[in-house]
Enzyme design. Structure first.
Site, PDB file in Angstrom:
ATOM      1  N   ARG A  18       0.829  -1.202   0.000  1.00  0.00           N
ATOM      2  CA  ARG A  18       0.000   0.000   0.000  1.00  0.00           C
ATOM      3  C   ARG A  18       0.866   1.255   0.000  1.00  0.00           C
ATOM      4  O   ARG A  18       1.809   1.365   0.782  1.00  0.00           O
ATOM      5  CB  ARG A  18      -0.930   0.003   1.211  1.00  0.00           C
ATOM      6  CG  ARG A  18      -1.820  -1.227   1.243  1.00  0.00           C
ATOM      7  CD  ARG A  18      -2.735  -1.271   2.427  1.00  0.00           C
ATOM      8  NE  ARG A  18      -3.464  -2.533   2.472  1.00  0.00           N
ATOM      9  CZ  ARG A  18      -4.501  -2.768   3.234  1.00  0.00           C
ATOM     10  NH1 ARG A  18      -4.963  -1.831   4.036  1.00  0.00           N
ATOM     11  NH2 ARG A  18      -5.101  -3.938   3.214  1.00  0.00           N
ATOM     12  N   LYS A  32     -16.947   9.683   9.634  1.00  0.00           N
ATOM     13  CA  LYS A  32     -17.386   9.440   8.264  1.00  0.00           C
ATOM     14  C   LYS A  32     -18.428  10.494   7.871  1.00  0.00           C
ATOM     15  O   LYS A  32     -18.078  11.606   7.530  1.00  0.00           O
ATOM     16  CB  LYS A  32     -17.852   8.000   8.121  1.00  0.00           C
ATOM     17  CG  LYS A  32     -16.694   7.010   8.310  1.00  0.00           C
ATOM     18  CD  LYS A  32     -17.086   5.578   8.147  1.00  0.00           C
ATOM     19  CE  LYS A  32     -15.867   4.658   8.098  1.00  0.00           C
ATOM     20  NZ  LYS A  32     -14.977   4.723   9.263  1.00  0.00           N
TER      21      LYS A  32
END
Length: 407
Positions: free
Chosen positions: A21, A247
Site C-alpha cells: 500500500r 465518516k
C-alpha cells in the site's frame, strides 16, 4: 536475527503480490472538496477524491467549521488528559447528549475512534459478563473481531447475514446463557445491509443482547441520520448502537449508545476508554454541530443518494462490473491485485482521480476492487470524467464487462 532484512523480505513479498500500500500525500481543499492537491516529491497535481468516507462533505461544512473555530478559541487545542483525570469538557457532555438523542437511547459514551469504541466495548462486555458467548457475523469489521478476541470469551461466527444459521447456533445454546449478537448495518466493502429486524426477533426469542455497528450508516439513513435502525424503526429494539464521527459527520471519534447502566458500565471498566486522552473540545464541538445540522437537514442525504444512483447507472451502461447493493457504497470489481493497483495508479497519474485499491487482506483474494463513494459534492462533470476513465482503463487491462443488456 537481522530484523531489518526480515522486514524488507516481507515488504518485498507484499510488492510482488500487488498488495503493498502506498499513501497519497493529499491536501484537501476546504470549500472545494472533493478536489485536493496530490504532492509527489517536488511535483504536485490537482486530483478528485472518489474514495473518501466523508460521505456528505461535512468535513468542510461551514456549520462544522464555525463550531470548531469557536471551541478552539474558547477552550484551546487539547482536552488536557483522560476523561477520568482531567479531560472531560462541557463539549464532551453536550456531544454525548446529542448522540443519545440521535439514537433514542438514555446515554452515550465517546471514544477516540470507531475502531477503539468497538474494540473496547466488545472486549469489556464479553470478558466481564459471566460465561458470555458472542455470536459474530462472518464479515464483521476487524475492530469488532479484535475486541472479541481480546475478551477471550467464547465466540461463534455465523454466516454473513444468514439468520437461519444464526438461529441454529442460538438454539443450541442454553437459553439462560448470556449472549451478544454482534453485527453491522451497512457492510463497508460490499455495501449490503443486515436484516436487523430478523436479528432482533432472534435476540428476543433466545435471550441475547444486540450489538449493532452503524458506522457506515449514521448521518446517511433515517429521517434524522440515525442510521438503518432509525430508517426501519428499530432503534428501540437494539440494545447497543455503535457509531463513528469520522465518516458522514466529517470529523473524528467513535461512540456507543444504550441504557444508562450499559454506558456507565463501559465507562467504568473499558481500558480503551479509561486510559486514553479525550478528544479535543473543538472536535467534539464540530461533531455536535454536524449531528444537529443533519438531524434537521435531509437535502444532503437526498443529493447523496441521487449521485450514487447516477454513478451506478453510468457504470452499468458501459458494462463496468460493480456489486449491486441497497447502500451508497459502489464496489467496482477487478478481481486481480496487480491490475487493481495498476488501474488505481493510472487513474491518479493520467486522469487526476484518486481511488485507493482495495486488496487482500481487507477483502478476500480474487475479489480485489475499487471502492467508490460518490458524494453530494461531486459534480455531474466529475461523474462523467470518472466513468470515461474507467472505460478507458478497463479496455487497456482487457477486463471482462457486465452484459449490458441485462442491466
Amino acid at each position: 536475527m537481522n530484523y531489518d532484512a526480515f522486514f524488507e523480505s516481507r515488504l518485498a513479498q507484499l510488492r510482488e503480490d500487488g498488495n503493498y500500500r502506498v499513501f497519497a500525500d493529499l491536501a484537501r481543499h476546504n470549500g472545494n472538496f472533493p478536489s485536493a492537491t496530490n504532492r509527489m516529491g517536488d511535483q504536485q497535481r490537482e486530483v478528485t477524491i472518489w474514495c473518501s468516507n466523508d460521505y456528505l462533505g461535512m468535513g468542510q461544512h461551514p456549520v462544522v467549521l464555525d463550531a470548531m473555530h469557536k471551541a478552539l478559541d474558547e477552550s484551546g487545542a487539547g482536552a488536557g488528559g483522560t476523561r477520568n483525570i482531567s479531560g472531560t469538557t462541557h463539549n464532551h457532555v453536550l456531544l454525548e447528549r446529542e448522540l443519545a438523542d440521535l439514537h433514542g437511547k438514555q446515554d452515550a459514551l465517546l471514544f477516540t475512534s470507531g475502531y477503539v469504541s468497538n474494540w473496547a466495548t466488545l472486549s469489556t462486555l464479553a470478558s466481564r459478563i459471566p460465561d458470555c458467548i458472542v455470536l459474530s457475523d462472518a464479515l464483521n469489521h476487524s475492530s469488532m473481531i479484535e475486541g472479541i478476541r481480546h475478551a477471550r470469551a467464547d465466540c461463534q461466527v455465523w454466516r454473513h447475514n444468514d439468520v437461519a444459521h444464526l438461529e441454529e447456533l442460538l438454539a443450541a445454546l442454553p437459553l439462560d446463557r448470556p449472549k451478544i449478537i454482534a453485527f453491522e448495518s451497512v457492510y463497508s466493502m460490499d455495501g449490503d445491509i443486515a436484516p436487523i429486524a430478523a436479528i432482533c426477533d432472534l435476540a428476543a426469542r433466545y435471550n441475547a443482547m444486540t450489538y449493532l455497528d452503524e458506522v457506515h450508516a449514521v448521518g446517511l439513513y433515517g429521517p434524522r441520520g440515525g442510521g438503518i435502525a432509525e430508517r426501519e424503526g428499530l432503534m428501540d429494539r437494539v440494545d447497543l448502537i455503535e457509531g463513528t464521527l469520522g465518516k458522514a459527520f466529517g470529523v473524528v471519534g467513535g461512540y456507543v449508545t444504550g441504557s444508562e447502566a450499559l454506558c456507565d458500565f463501559i465507562r467504568s471498566f473499558a481500558s480503551g476508554f479509561i486510559f486514553t486522552t479525550a478528544l479535543p473540545p473543538a472536535v467534539a464541538a464540530g461533531a455536535t454541530a454536524s449531528i444537529k445540522y443533519l438531524k434537521e437537514s435531509s437535502s444532503e442525504r437526498t443529493a447523496h443518494q441521487a449521485r450514487v444512483a447516477q454513478v451506478r447507472a453510468k457504470l452499468s451502461a458501459i458494462g463496468i462490473p460493480h456489486v449491486e447493493n441497497p447502500s451508497h457504497i459502489i464496489p467496482v470489481m477487478v478481481g486481480d491485485p496487480v491490475k487493481c493497483k495498476f488501474i488505481a495508479d493510472m487513474l491518479m497519474d493520467e486522469f487526476g482521480i484518486y481511488i485507493q485499491p482495495i486488496n487482500y487482506p481487507t477483502v478476500p483474494k480474487g475479489t480485489e476492487r475499487l471502492r467508490i463513494t460518490p458524494s453530494p459534492v461531486h459534480s455531474a462533470q466529475d461523474v462523467d470524467h470518472l466513468v470515461s476513465a474507467l472505460e478507458n482503463l478497463w479496455t487497456r487491462c482487457q477486463l471482462a464487462r457486465m452484459p449490458i443488456a441485462a442491466q
